[in-house]
Design a protein around this motif. Structure first.
Motif, PDB file in Angstrom:
ATOM      1  N   GLY A 129       0.849  -1.199   0.000  1.00 21.09           N
ATOM      2  CA  GLY A 129       0.000   0.000   0.000  1.00 21.09           C
ATOM      3  C   GLY A 129       0.874   1.233   0.000  1.00 21.09           C
ATOM      4  O   GLY A 129       2.055   1.179  -0.349  1.00 21.09           O
ATOM      5  N   ARG A 130       0.288   2.354   0.405  1.00 18.33           N
ATOM      6  CA  ARG A 130       1.016   3.619   0.440  1.00 18.33           C
ATOM      7  C   ARG A 130       0.821   4.306   1.783  1.00 18.33           C
ATOM      8  O   ARG A 130      -0.235   4.176   2.406  1.00 18.33           O
ATOM      9  CB  ARG A 130       0.516   4.569  -0.658  1.00 18.33           C
ATOM     10  N   CYS A 131       1.825   5.073   2.179  1.00 23.28           N
ATOM     11  CA  CYS A 131       1.688   5.944   3.337  1.00 23.28           C
ATOM     12  C   CYS A 131       0.863   7.171   2.945  1.00 23.28           C
ATOM     13  O   CYS A 131       0.901   7.622   1.799  1.00 23.28           O
ATOM     14  CB  CYS A 131       3.061   6.394   3.824  1.00 23.28           C
ATOM     15  N   HIS A 132       0.117   7.696   3.907  1.00 21.50           N
ATOM     16  CA  HIS A 132      -0.696   8.894   3.698  1.00 21.50           C
ATOM     17  C   HIS A 132      -0.225   9.977   4.675  1.00 21.50           C
ATOM     18  O   HIS A 132      -0.129   9.724   5.879  1.00 21.50           O
ATOM     19  CB  HIS A 132      -2.176   8.599   3.955  1.00 21.50           C
ATOM     20  N   VAL A 133       0.037  11.160   4.149  1.00 16.51           N
ATOM     21  CA  VAL A 133       0.475  12.283   4.972  1.00 16.51           C
ATOM     22  C   VAL A 133      -0.568  13.390   4.909  1.00 16.51           C
ATOM     23  O   VAL A 133      -1.062  13.739   3.827  1.00 16.51           O
ATOM     24  CB  VAL A 133       1.843  12.813   4.517  1.00 16.51           C
ATOM     25  N   THR A 134      -0.900  13.947   6.065  1.00 15.22           N
ATOM     26  CA  THR A 134      -1.852  15.047   6.162  1.00 15.22           C
ATOM     27  C   THR A 134      -1.205  16.230   6.875  1.00 15.22           C
ATOM     28  O   THR A 134      -0.937  16.155   8.082  1.00 15.22           O
ATOM     29  CB  THR A 134      -3.115  14.631   6.937  1.00 15.22           C
ATOM     30  N   PRO A 135      -0.894  17.330   6.174  1.00 16.28           N
ATOM     31  CA  PRO A 135      -0.431  18.532   6.863  1.00 16.28           C
ATOM     32  C   PRO A 135      -1.519  19.035   7.825  1.00 16.28           C
ATOM     33  O   PRO A 135      -2.700  19.076   7.457  1.00 16.28           O
ATOM     34  CB  PRO A 135      -0.192  19.519   5.716  1.00 16.28           C
ATOM     35  N   VAL A 136      -1.120  19.398   9.032  1.00 15.69           N
ATOM     36  CA  VAL A 136      -2.100  19.766  10.065  1.00 15.69           C
ATOM     37  C   VAL A 136      -2.078  21.261  10.363  1.00 15.69           C
ATOM     38  O   VAL A 136      -3.068  21.958  10.175  1.00 15.69           O
ATOM     39  CB  VAL A 136      -1.860  18.960  11.358  1.00 15.69           C
ATOM     40  N   ILE A 137      -0.936  21.768  10.827  1.00 17.72           N
ATOM     41  CA  ILE A 137      -0.826  23.191  11.159  1.00 17.72           C
ATOM     42  C   ILE A 137       0.607  23.656  10.970  1.00 17.72           C
ATOM     43  O   ILE A 137       1.542  22.862  10.927  1.00 17.72           O
ATOM     44  CB  ILE A 137      -1.243  23.514  12.624  1.00 17.72           C
ATOM     45  N   GLN A 138       0.769  24.982  10.843  1.00 17.44           N
ATOM     46  CA  GLN A 138       2.067  25.630  10.960  1.00 17.44           C
ATOM     47  C   GLN A 138       1.969  26.650  12.081  1.00 17.44           C
ATOM     48  O   GLN A 138       0.922  27.290  12.259  1.00 17.44           O
ATOM     49  CB  GLN A 138       2.486  26.291   9.650  1.00 17.44           C
ATOM     50  N   LEU A 139       3.052  26.792  12.838  1.00 13.46           N
ATOM     51  CA  LEU A 139       3.038  27.579  14.062  1.00 13.46           C
ATOM     52  C   LEU A 139       4.121  28.654  14.042  1.00 13.46           C
ATOM     53  O   LEU A 139       5.138  28.496  13.348  1.00 13.46           O
ATOM     54  CB  LEU A 139       3.279  26.665  15.265  1.00 13.46           C
ATOM     55  N   PRO A 140       3.949  29.719  14.823  1.00 14.58           N
ATOM     56  CA  PRO A 140       5.056  30.647  15.023  1.00 14.58           C
ATOM     57  C   PRO A 140       6.239  29.914  15.654  1.00 14.58           C
ATOM     58  O   PRO A 140       6.061  28.958  16.413  1.00 14.58           O
ATOM     59  CB  PRO A 140       4.469  31.686  15.988  1.00 14.58           C
ATOM     60  N   ALA A 141       7.443  30.363  15.328  1.00 17.84           N
ATOM     61  CA  ALA A 141       8.646  29.658  15.756  1.00 17.84           C
ATOM     62  C   ALA A 141       8.714  29.483  17.269  1.00 17.84           C
ATOM     63  O   ALA A 141       9.094  28.416  17.766  1.00 17.84           O
ATOM     64  CB  ALA A 141       9.882  30.401  15.258  1.00 17.84           C
TER      65      ALA A 141
ATOM     66  N   ASP B  26       0.593  14.679   9.962  1.00 20.19           N
ATOM     67  CA  ASP B  26       0.233  13.323  10.386  1.00 20.19           C
ATOM     68  C   ASP B  26       0.551  12.340   9.275  1.00 20.19           C
ATOM     69  O   ASP B  26       0.418  12.652   8.085  1.00 20.19           O
ATOM     70  CB  ASP B  26      -1.255  13.236  10.721  1.00 20.19           C
ATOM     71  N   MET B  27       0.925  11.123   9.668  1.00 20.35           N
ATOM     72  CA  MET B  27       1.248  10.092   8.688  1.00 20.35           C
ATOM     73  C   MET B  27       0.617   8.776   9.110  1.00 20.35           C
ATOM     74  O   MET B  27       0.798   8.325  10.240  1.00 20.35           O
ATOM     75  CB  MET B  27       2.757   9.931   8.554  1.00 20.35           C
ATOM     76  N   GLN B  28      -0.145   8.186   8.203  1.00 21.46           N
ATOM     77  CA  GLN B  28      -0.736   6.868   8.406  1.00 21.46           C
ATOM     78  C   GLN B  28       0.082   5.860   7.602  1.00 21.46           C
ATOM     79  O   GLN B  28       0.268   6.014   6.392  1.00 21.46           O
ATOM     80  CB  GLN B  28      -2.193   6.866   7.947  1.00 21.46           C
ATOM     81  N   ILE B  29       0.570   4.838   8.294  1.00 16.57           N
ATOM     82  CA  ILE B  29       1.451   3.847   7.694  1.00 16.57           C
ATOM     83  C   ILE B  29       0.775   2.483   7.758  1.00 16.57           C
ATOM     84  O   ILE B  29       0.658   1.892   8.828  1.00 16.57           O
ATOM     85  CB  ILE B  29       2.811   3.783   8.421  1.00 16.57           C
ATOM     86  N   PRO B  30       0.295   1.957   6.633  1.00  9.77           N
ATOM     87  CA  PRO B  30      -0.316   0.631   6.654  1.00  9.77           C
ATOM     88  C   PRO B  30       0.708  -0.446   7.010  1.00  9.77           C
ATOM     89  O   PRO B  30       1.924  -0.251   6.864  1.00  9.77           O
ATOM     90  CB  PRO B  30      -0.818   0.441   5.214  1.00  9.77           C
ATOM     91  N   ARG B  31       0.213  -1.566   7.459  1.00 12.56           N
ATOM     92  CA  ARG B  31       1.072  -2.681   7.807  1.00 12.56           C
ATOM     93  C   ARG B  31       1.932  -3.090   6.614  1.00 12.56           C
ATOM     94  O   ARG B  31       1.437  -3.252   5.496  1.00 12.56           O
ATOM     95  CB  ARG B  31       0.228  -3.881   8.257  1.00 12.56           C
ATOM     96  N   GLY B  32       3.245  -3.220   6.856  1.00 12.15           N
ATOM     97  CA  GLY B  32       4.146  -3.729   5.843  1.00 12.15           C
ATOM     98  C   GLY B  32       4.602  -2.730   4.808  1.00 12.15           C
ATOM     99  O   GLY B  32       5.291  -3.109   3.860  1.00 12.15           O
ATOM    100  N   VAL B  33       4.277  -1.439   4.955  1.00  9.70           N
ATOM    101  CA  VAL B  33       4.663  -0.433   3.966  1.00  9.70           C
ATOM    102  C   VAL B  33       5.988   0.209   4.379  1.00  9.70           C
ATOM    103  O   VAL B  33       6.169   0.631   5.522  1.00  9.70           O
ATOM    104  CB  VAL B  33       3.564   0.637   3.799  1.00  9.70           C
TER     105      VAL B  33
END
Length: 241
Positions: free
Chosen positions: A25-37, A180-187
């Motif tokens: 399968g594939r990994c899925h990445v979701t950008p969530v937020i960017q913050l002040p330093a 965030d990153m979702q990693i299926p089994r074995g990927v």
């Protein structure tokens, strides 16, 4: 999917051949937020501080009554198990305080897990995380909500033996950001942090199932990892600039 089980359950450095490996399968990445330093620095320092404190605390560095040692070490950094599985809830949760791969001049290896994973990657000032896989990484983008589009690019996988080409798909988590990153089994996947302020908050929803399925002797985090290379390469193999 028995091909994603380990040959030797308690082996913390088991290596499978990358040449014939194929991601299921594939990994899925979701950008969530960017913050002040200053905010991202406070968050990453506080979470990393929990891990650092754990690694200097006897209660976390020795096995408890259930045989669990909460402070352990991965190739990418030191980790601390915030909570272990319990009856009726088979997931556990870790914090990882990343090593700076440039500072150490060594990259983590491409690997896979025998169970699925969820990770929240957090960066502070002057710090980025390079995420890589042997399959393309899907990125969630909801127009008007998703705060940034991460840089993506391809290169040759450094873990492949001489004469073998494997394409490596890369994504960059920018500084002062959460993704965030979702990693299926074995990927396949690997993380390499560039800079001193990088933390992962990780949930392993199959930890106790894996312990039974793989017949490992306890909740040893590295025991659910299968590597696709024998040795860790120098930082040139995971450089950014």
């Amino acid at each position: 999917m028995t091909e994603f089980m380990k040959f030797t359950p308690d082996d913390e450095n088991e290596v499978h051949d990358v040449v014939d490996f194929s991601d299921p399968g594939r990994c899925h990445v979701t950008p969530v937020i960017q913050l002040p330093a200053e905010i991202s620095l406070a968050i990453t320092d506080a979470l990393g501080g929990v891990v650092r404190a754990a690694h200097h605390t006897p209660a976390a560095t020795t096995q408890d009554g259930d045989g669990i040692q909460r402070a352990q070490t991965f190739e990418e950094g030191d980790v601390y198990m915030l909570d272990a599985p319990f009856e009726g809830f088979f997931a556990d949760r870790y914090l990882m305080d990343f090593y700076d791969v440039i500072d150490r001049d060594i990259c983590s290896r491409m690997h896979l897990h025998t169970g699925l994973r969820f990770v929240r990657m957090m960066t502070g000032p002057g710090t980025r995380i390079r995420v890589s896989s042997l399959s393309p990484i899907d990125v969630t983008h909801i127009e008007g909500v998703t705060p940034f589009r991460p840089e993506v690019f391809e290169d040759a996988a450094s873990d492949a033996p001489d004469g073998v080409h494997r394409t490596r798909y890369n994504l960059i988590v920018p500084e002062n950001s959460w993704a965030d990153m979702q990693i299926p089994r074995g990927v396949s996947h690997q993380f390499n942090a560039h800079g001193p302020h990088a933390v992962i908050d990780s949930v392993h929803p199959e930890e106790s199932i894996e312990t039974f399925r793989e017949r490992i002797s306890g909740y040893k985090m590295m025991a659910q990892t299968i590597f696709l290379a024998k040795e860790q390469p120098a930082s040139e193999a995971c450089k950014l600039d």
